[in-house]
Design a protein around this motif. Sequence first.
Motif, PDB file in Angstrom:
ATOM      1  N   GLY A  79       5.940 -10.840   2.436  1.00  0.00           N
ATOM      2  CA  GLY A  79       6.938 -10.258   1.536  1.00  0.00           C
ATOM      3  C   GLY A  79       6.429 -10.069   0.117  1.00  0.00           C
ATOM      4  O   GLY A  79       7.206 -10.002  -0.830  1.00  0.00           O
ATOM      5  N   ILE A  80       5.117  -9.976  -0.034  1.00  0.00           N
ATOM      6  CA  ILE A  80       4.537  -9.822  -1.378  1.00  0.00           C
ATOM      7  C   ILE A  80       3.809  -8.485  -1.451  1.00  0.00           C
ATOM      8  O   ILE A  80       2.930  -8.220  -0.637  1.00  0.00           O
ATOM      9  CB  ILE A  80       3.528 -10.967  -1.655  1.00  0.00           C
ATOM     10  N   THR A  81       4.196  -7.636  -2.396  1.00  0.00           N
ATOM     11  CA  THR A  81       3.463  -6.378  -2.537  1.00  0.00           C
ATOM     12  C   THR A  81       2.585  -6.434  -3.782  1.00  0.00           C
ATOM     13  O   THR A  81       2.986  -6.962  -4.807  1.00  0.00           O
ATOM     14  CB  THR A  81       4.400  -5.156  -2.637  1.00  0.00           C
ATOM     15  N   VAL A  82       1.392  -5.888  -3.639  1.00  0.00           N
ATOM     16  CA  VAL A  82       0.426  -5.909  -4.736  1.00  0.00           C
ATOM     17  C   VAL A  82       0.071  -4.465  -5.091  1.00  0.00           C
ATOM     18  O   VAL A  82      -0.346  -3.701  -4.218  1.00  0.00           O
ATOM     19  CB  VAL A  82      -0.867  -6.656  -4.321  1.00  0.00           C
ATOM     20  N   SER A  83       0.243  -4.108  -6.350  1.00  0.00           N
ATOM     21  CA  SER A  83      -0.175  -2.771  -6.756  1.00  0.00           C
ATOM     22  C   SER A  83      -0.660  -2.798  -8.195  1.00  0.00           C
ATOM     23  O   SER A  83      -0.537  -3.818  -8.883  1.00  0.00           O
ATOM     24  CB  SER A  83       0.987  -1.780  -6.605  1.00  0.00           C
ATOM     25  N   ARG A  84      -1.234  -1.687  -8.613  1.00  0.00           N
ATOM     26  CA  ARG A  84      -1.635  -1.553 -10.015  1.00  0.00           C
ATOM     27  C   ARG A  84      -1.002  -0.268 -10.537  1.00  0.00           C
ATOM     28  O   ARG A  84      -0.946   0.733  -9.831  1.00  0.00           O
ATOM     29  CB  ARG A  84      -3.162  -1.456 -10.132  1.00  0.00           C
ATOM     30  N   VAL A  85      -0.532  -0.331 -11.744  1.00  0.00           N
ATOM     31  CA  VAL A  85       0.131   0.831 -12.332  1.00  0.00           C
ATOM     32  C   VAL A  85      -0.513   1.134 -13.680  1.00  0.00           C
ATOM     33  O   VAL A  85      -1.174   0.277 -14.270  1.00  0.00           O
ATOM     34  CB  VAL A  85       1.646   0.565 -12.512  1.00  0.00           C
ATOM     35  N   SER A  86      -0.317   2.373 -14.139  1.00  0.00           N
ATOM     36  CA  SER A  86      -0.931   2.760 -15.406  1.00  0.00           C
ATOM     37  C   SER A  86      -0.177   3.939 -16.024  1.00  0.00           C
ATOM     38  O   SER A  86       0.418   4.736 -15.297  1.00  0.00           O
ATOM     39  CB  SER A  86      -2.393   3.150 -15.162  1.00  0.00           C
ATOM     40  N   ASP A  87      -0.228   4.034 -17.353  1.00  0.00           N
ATOM     41  CA  ASP A  87       0.364   5.208 -18.017  1.00  0.00           C
ATOM     42  C   ASP A  87      -0.518   6.426 -17.775  1.00  0.00           C
ATOM     43  O   ASP A  87      -0.048   7.547 -17.745  1.00  0.00           O
ATOM     44  CB  ASP A  87       0.562   4.953 -19.521  1.00  0.00           C
ATOM     45  N   LYS A  88      -1.834   6.185 -17.597  1.00  0.00           N
ATOM     46  CA  LYS A  88      -2.740   7.293 -17.278  1.00  0.00           C
ATOM     47  C   LYS A  88      -3.271   7.059 -15.864  1.00  0.00           C
ATOM     48  O   LYS A  88      -4.406   6.642 -15.659  1.00  0.00           O
ATOM     49  CB  LYS A  88      -3.885   7.334 -18.300  1.00  0.00           C
ATOM     50  N   ASN A  89      -2.415   7.307 -14.891  1.00  0.00           N
ATOM     51  CA  ASN A  89      -2.755   7.001 -13.506  1.00  0.00           C
ATOM     52  C   ASN A  89      -3.590   8.101 -12.853  1.00  0.00           C
ATOM     53  O   ASN A  89      -3.408   9.277 -13.151  1.00  0.00           O
ATOM     54  CB  ASN A  89      -1.477   6.753 -12.693  1.00  0.00           C
ATOM     55  N   ARG A  90      -4.453   7.665 -11.973  1.00  0.00           N
ATOM     56  CA  ARG A  90      -5.255   8.607 -11.170  1.00  0.00           C
ATOM     57  C   ARG A  90      -4.461   9.032  -9.952  1.00  0.00           C
ATOM     58  O   ARG A  90      -4.341  10.205  -9.669  1.00  0.00           O
ATOM     59  CB  ARG A  90      -6.565   7.916 -10.772  1.00  0.00           C
ATOM     60  N   ASN A  91      -3.917   8.056  -9.234  1.00  0.00           N
ATOM     61  CA  ASN A  91      -3.090   8.354  -8.066  1.00  0.00           C
ATOM     62  C   ASN A  91      -1.623   8.416  -8.507  1.00  0.00           C
ATOM     63  O   ASN A  91      -1.141   7.495  -9.176  1.00  0.00           O
ATOM     64  CB  ASN A  91      -3.282   7.263  -7.013  1.00  0.00           C
ATOM     65  N   ALA A  92      -0.927   9.473  -8.101  1.00  0.00           N
ATOM     66  CA  ALA A  92       0.466   9.676  -8.528  1.00  0.00           C
ATOM     67  C   ALA A  92       1.338   8.469  -8.205  1.00  0.00           C
ATOM     68  O   ALA A  92       2.271   8.146  -8.944  1.00  0.00           O
ATOM     69  CB  ALA A  92       1.027  10.924  -7.860  1.00  0.00           C
ATOM     70  N   LYS A  93       1.026   7.761  -7.114  1.00  0.00           N
ATOM     71  CA  LYS A  93       1.894   6.642  -6.728  1.00  0.00           C
ATOM     72  C   LYS A  93       1.718   5.421  -7.639  1.00  0.00           C
ATOM     73  O   LYS A  93       2.487   4.472  -7.544  1.00  0.00           O
ATOM     74  CB  LYS A  93       1.688   6.281  -5.253  1.00  0.00           C
ATOM     75  N   ASN A  94       0.749   5.466  -8.542  1.00  0.00           N
ATOM     76  CA  ASN A  94       0.535   4.343  -9.464  1.00  0.00           C
ATOM     77  C   ASN A  94       1.133   4.584 -10.853  1.00  0.00           C
ATOM     78  O   ASN A  94       0.775   3.921 -11.817  1.00  0.00           O
ATOM     79  CB  ASN A  94      -0.965   4.057  -9.606  1.00  0.00           C
ATOM     80  N   ALA A  95       2.053   5.521 -10.947  1.00  0.00           N
ATOM     81  CA  ALA A  95       2.707   5.797 -12.241  1.00  0.00           C
ATOM     82  C   ALA A  95       3.632   4.640 -12.614  1.00  0.00           C
ATOM     83  O   ALA A  95       4.062   3.873 -11.751  1.00  0.00           O
ATOM     84  CB  ALA A  95       3.502   7.093 -12.138  1.00  0.00           C
ATOM     85  N   LEU A  96       3.943   4.525 -13.905  1.00  0.00           N
ATOM     86  CA  LEU A  96       4.831   3.456 -14.375  1.00  0.00           C
ATOM     87  C   LEU A  96       6.277   3.752 -13.976  1.00  0.00           C
ATOM     88  O   LEU A  96       6.753   4.866 -14.191  1.00  0.00           O
ATOM     89  CB  LEU A  96       4.764   3.335 -15.899  1.00  0.00           C
ATOM     90  N   THR A  97       6.968   2.746 -13.438  1.00  0.00           N
ATOM     91  CA  THR A  97       8.408   2.880 -13.195  1.00  0.00           C
ATOM     92  C   THR A  97       9.127   2.508 -14.495  1.00  0.00           C
ATOM     93  O   THR A  97       8.489   2.070 -15.459  1.00  0.00           O
ATOM     94  CB  THR A  97       8.872   1.906 -12.095  1.00  0.00           C
ATOM     95  N   GLU A  98      10.454   2.639 -14.490  1.00  0.00           N
ATOM     96  CA  GLU A  98      11.210   2.295 -15.694  1.00  0.00           C
ATOM     97  C   GLU A  98      10.990   0.826 -16.066  1.00  0.00           C
ATOM     98  O   GLU A  98      10.826   0.482 -17.231  1.00  0.00           O
ATOM     99  CB  GLU A  98      12.708   2.575 -15.485  1.00  0.00           C
ATOM    100  N   MET A  99      10.992  -0.053 -15.057  1.00  0.00           N
ATOM    101  CA  MET A  99      10.769  -1.481 -15.336  1.00  0.00           C
ATOM    102  C   MET A  99       9.349  -1.710 -15.859  1.00  0.00           C
ATOM    103  O   MET A  99       9.146  -2.461 -16.818  1.00  0.00           O
ATOM    104  CB  MET A  99      10.995  -2.320 -14.066  1.00  0.00           C
TER     105      MET A  99
END
Length: 197
Positions: A84-104
């Motif tokens: 039940g643990i998800t691991v991801s990386r996010v960025s304001d300048k993302n390479r992959n669209a799915k790594n964009a910043l959410t509101e939180m």
Amino acid sequence: MKKTIFFTFFIIIAVACNNNDANYKETTDTSATYIKQGDSIVKITFDTLRNTLLKTIASKGLAGAVTFCNVEALPITAVYASAGITVSRVSDKNRNAKNALTEMDKIEWAKYIKQIANKDSLRAAIVYNNNEVHYYKPIIMQPMCLSCHGTTEKDIAKELLPVIDSLYPADKAKGYKAGELRGMWHIVFTKPMVDEK
Ligand code: HEC
């Protein structure tokens, strides 16, 4: 063996933590257990990622390794997902669209930007949102990352550029220098840590 230790630790935490905040709440200093858990997941995931990258660069070259900077594709991520643990990386300048910043994510991102401006040391943070616990940790650019995220003319090899651009036509993750904020680890503990019933 490592996995056994990890899950034993996980169970101890599950028993020790009774967190069922219904509302969005945030704290940076009362969540040492989750910070510890998150830190250890980041370490294992980053080590796996770096080893995979280095091995692939050695055998297939940078162009062959370009898709291997994807934590969600690592087998270790599936092990966490089963707990039940998800691991991801996010960025304001993302390479992959799915790594964009959410509101939180944007709220935490703004805090790190402010901390950098104030020259504060950057620390991991915990956010409670309904039954989920969110862990954030900044990702800082290292010299080994420049060959794929650095300056186009200087750091990224001429033959690599078209490979990146064809795989990621909307890529924003170039032009970084070592030491800059590149992104954030975002770990979500999705299962309630304690069965309330
Ligand atoms: C061989 C090329 C390569 C190297 C070296 C590399 N990356 Fe990446 N990086 C990528 C690619 C490709 C993606 C997109 C992965 C995906 O599809 O999820 C990515 C994605 C990321 C992301 C997720 C956010 C986004 O932009 O989509 C972060 C954060 C990141 N890299 C940080 C780093 C750091 C830090 C290093 C050095 C330790 C590093 N990368 C080294 C190619 C590379």
